[in-house]
Each structure stands twice: as structure tokens, then as C-alpha cells.
Design an enzyme around this catalytic site. Structure first.
Site, PDB file in Angstrom:
ATOM      1  CG  ASN A 130      -1.755  -1.277   1.276  1.00 56.87           C
ATOM      2  OD1 ASN A 130      -1.562  -2.071   2.197  1.00 56.87           O
ATOM      3  ND2 ASN A 130      -2.630  -1.514   0.305  1.00 56.87           N
TER       4      ASN A 130
ATOM      5  CB  ILE B 190       0.370   6.583   1.583  1.00 56.29           C
ATOM      6  CG1 ILE B 190       1.805   6.802   2.084  1.00 56.29           C
ATOM      7  CG2 ILE B 190      -0.420   5.724   2.563  1.00 56.29           C
ATOM      8  CD1 ILE B 190       1.902   7.798   3.228  1.00 56.29           C
ATOM      9  CB  CYS B 191      -3.075   3.008  -1.379  1.00 56.31           C
ATOM     10  SG  CYS B 191      -4.786   2.526  -1.710  1.00 56.31           S
ATOM     11  CG  LEU B 192      -4.511   5.011   5.285  1.00 54.90           C
ATOM     12  CD1 LEU B 192      -4.743   3.544   5.628  1.00 54.90           C
ATOM     13  CD2 LEU B 192      -3.522   5.634   6.267  1.00 54.90           C
TER      14      LEU B 192
END
EC number: 2.3.2.23
Length: 245
Positions: free
Chosen positions: A81, A89-91
Site C-alpha cells: 500500500n 500511500i494508499c490509505l
């Protein structure tokens, strides 16, 4: 920078400095420039990132806190992620799930928790995600290599694990993830006593609404202690919650 945003960011930085239990730190990259910060935290125990020190580049948008801070990993990290090239960032917390009641501290805690709970089916780095799904042992080994090389994590002695999945380590990771969730929940209270806030959440309001009303009215945090609010404050808070103030 607006005076409101300046006060908010200064308050958040002070809150982080006064809360060693959160295990995160943050400071301006340049003196008095509150639009560009750097955050730090340690890699979570019982993960390949354990013992590493991770730095996060933080840029504060002009309409913060109504838009999330823009964060990326400065420290290279092998994680599905997080981009292994750019640190992007993938969040959800930093995009669609952001709320103005969240803070820089809660976002950093979420990133630390993300290291414990990778989501390969919603990746930022497809190559890393594929490795985690198809060859988890290789993923664990590579993630540990990067933690040692880029984050200063200690090398494991012969015979020691490197964050690989065992029944015990999985149990510890689950506990670590729960602790991260608990820290996030506590962060929502912005230093107010939980019982104090919950007197209003019991009326059907959610925690962010109540905390925002407390801050609008100017309720004293009393160092997180519970206490009885004066009747006038109760009225002001209730009016705010019902949109009458």
C-alpha cells in the site's frame, strides 16, 4: 496561512510532543513553516519493519483541516500500500475517509498500523502486492531487507525470525493491529475524557460531533480527567450539537 489553521497546527504539534504514548513525533522541516512537516514513528513489533525508523513527509493544504494532509514515506519501504518508488500511500484515512476532526497524529498512527495490516487487494504498488499474495515468504524477506537497509532496523541473528508468519507472530500482529485501532479511537477524543464525551454520544451523537462542539464552546480538557460540566456549558454544547449555535 490563516490564523485559525496556524493555531490548529501548532496545537496538534504540541499535543504530539506532550503525548509520548502515541509513539509518533512531528516537527517543521523549516523553522516556523507550518505548511511542511516531517513525522516519525517506529516499525511495529512482530512485522518485517520492526526496529526501523520511518520518516513521513507531510504537506498541509490551504484548506486544512477540511482536506487531509498530503503524506508520503520518505523512508523507502516494501509494502503493497506504499509505492516502493515514490513513497505514495494508499490509505482511506488520507483520502475519502478523512474528517476535519482527525489530526496529523491520528494519521501517523494510521500509517504505523498500516505497516502491520497490509491490504494487497487494494495496492499502491502492484508488484509488491503480487509478491505478498503469491510468495509471502519472499515478501517478508524483501520487506525485512529494506527495513535494515533504509530504515536502520537491526539485522536478525541466525535462527531469529524476520517477521515471517507463524501462529505466534500472527497473534501478536493481530494484537498490534488492535492496539493501533485503540490508539486511533482514543485520538478521536482529542484529549478529552472518554466518559465526559460519551455522556453526549449516549444521546445519539458521534464522537467527532461532540468533540467539535467541545472545542467550539471551549471546554477545558482537564488533562483528560472526568468532571461535571456547568449547566451553562451543557446548554451551549447541546445547542451546538443541534445546530442552534
Amino acid at each position: 496561512m490563516s490564523s485559525h489553521r496556524t493555531r490548529r497546527i501548532n496545537k496538534e504539534i504540541a499535543d504530539i510532543a506532550n503525548d509520548p504514548h502515541s509513539r509518533v513525533t512531528v516537527e517543521p522541516i523549516k523553522d516556523e513553516d507550518l505548511t511542511h512537516l516531517r513525522g516519525h514513528f517506529e516499525g511495529p513489533p512482530d512485522t518485517p519493519y520492526e526496529g526501523g525508523k520511518y520518516s513521513i513527509d507531510i504537506k498541509i493544504p490551504g484548506d486544512y483541516p477540511f482536506r487531509p494532509p498530503i503524506m508520503r514515506f520518505e523512508t523507502k519501504v516494501w509494502h503493497p500500500n506504499i509505492s516502493s518508488q515514490t513513497g505514495a500511500i494508499c490509505l482511506d484515512t488520507l483520502s475519502s475517509a478523512w474528517s476535519p476532526v482527525l489530526t496529523i497524529k491520528s494519521a501517523l498512527i494510521s500509517l504505523q498500523s498500516l505497516l502491520s495490516t497490509p491490504e494487497p487487494k487494494d495496492p499502491q504498488d502492484a508488484m509488491v502486492a503480487t509478491m505478498l499474495i503469491k510468495s509471502p515468504a519472499e515478501f517478508q524477506h524483501r520487506a525485512r531487507e529494506w527495513a535494515v537497509k533504509f530504515a536502520g532496523a537491526p539485522k536478525k541473528e541466525n535462527g531469529e525470525g524476520s517477521g515471517g508468519a507463524t501462529a505466534e507472530s500472527m497473534k501478536r500482529k493481530a494484537q498490534q493491529a488492535k492496539e493501533g485501532e485503540d490508539r486511533q479511537k482514543r485520538a478521536q477524543y482529542h484529549g478529552y475524557n472518554k466518559a465526559l464525551v460519551d455522556r453526549f454520544t449516549d444521546m445519539g451523537f458521534d464522537v467527532p460531533q461532540v468533540v467539535a462542539a467541545f472545542e467550539y464552546v471551549g471546554i477545558d480538557r482537564m488533562e483528560g480527567q472526568d468532571y461535571e460540566l456547568e449547566e451553562a456549558y451543557m446548554g451551549d454544547i447541546t445547542a451546538r450539537l443541534f445546530g442552534e449555535a
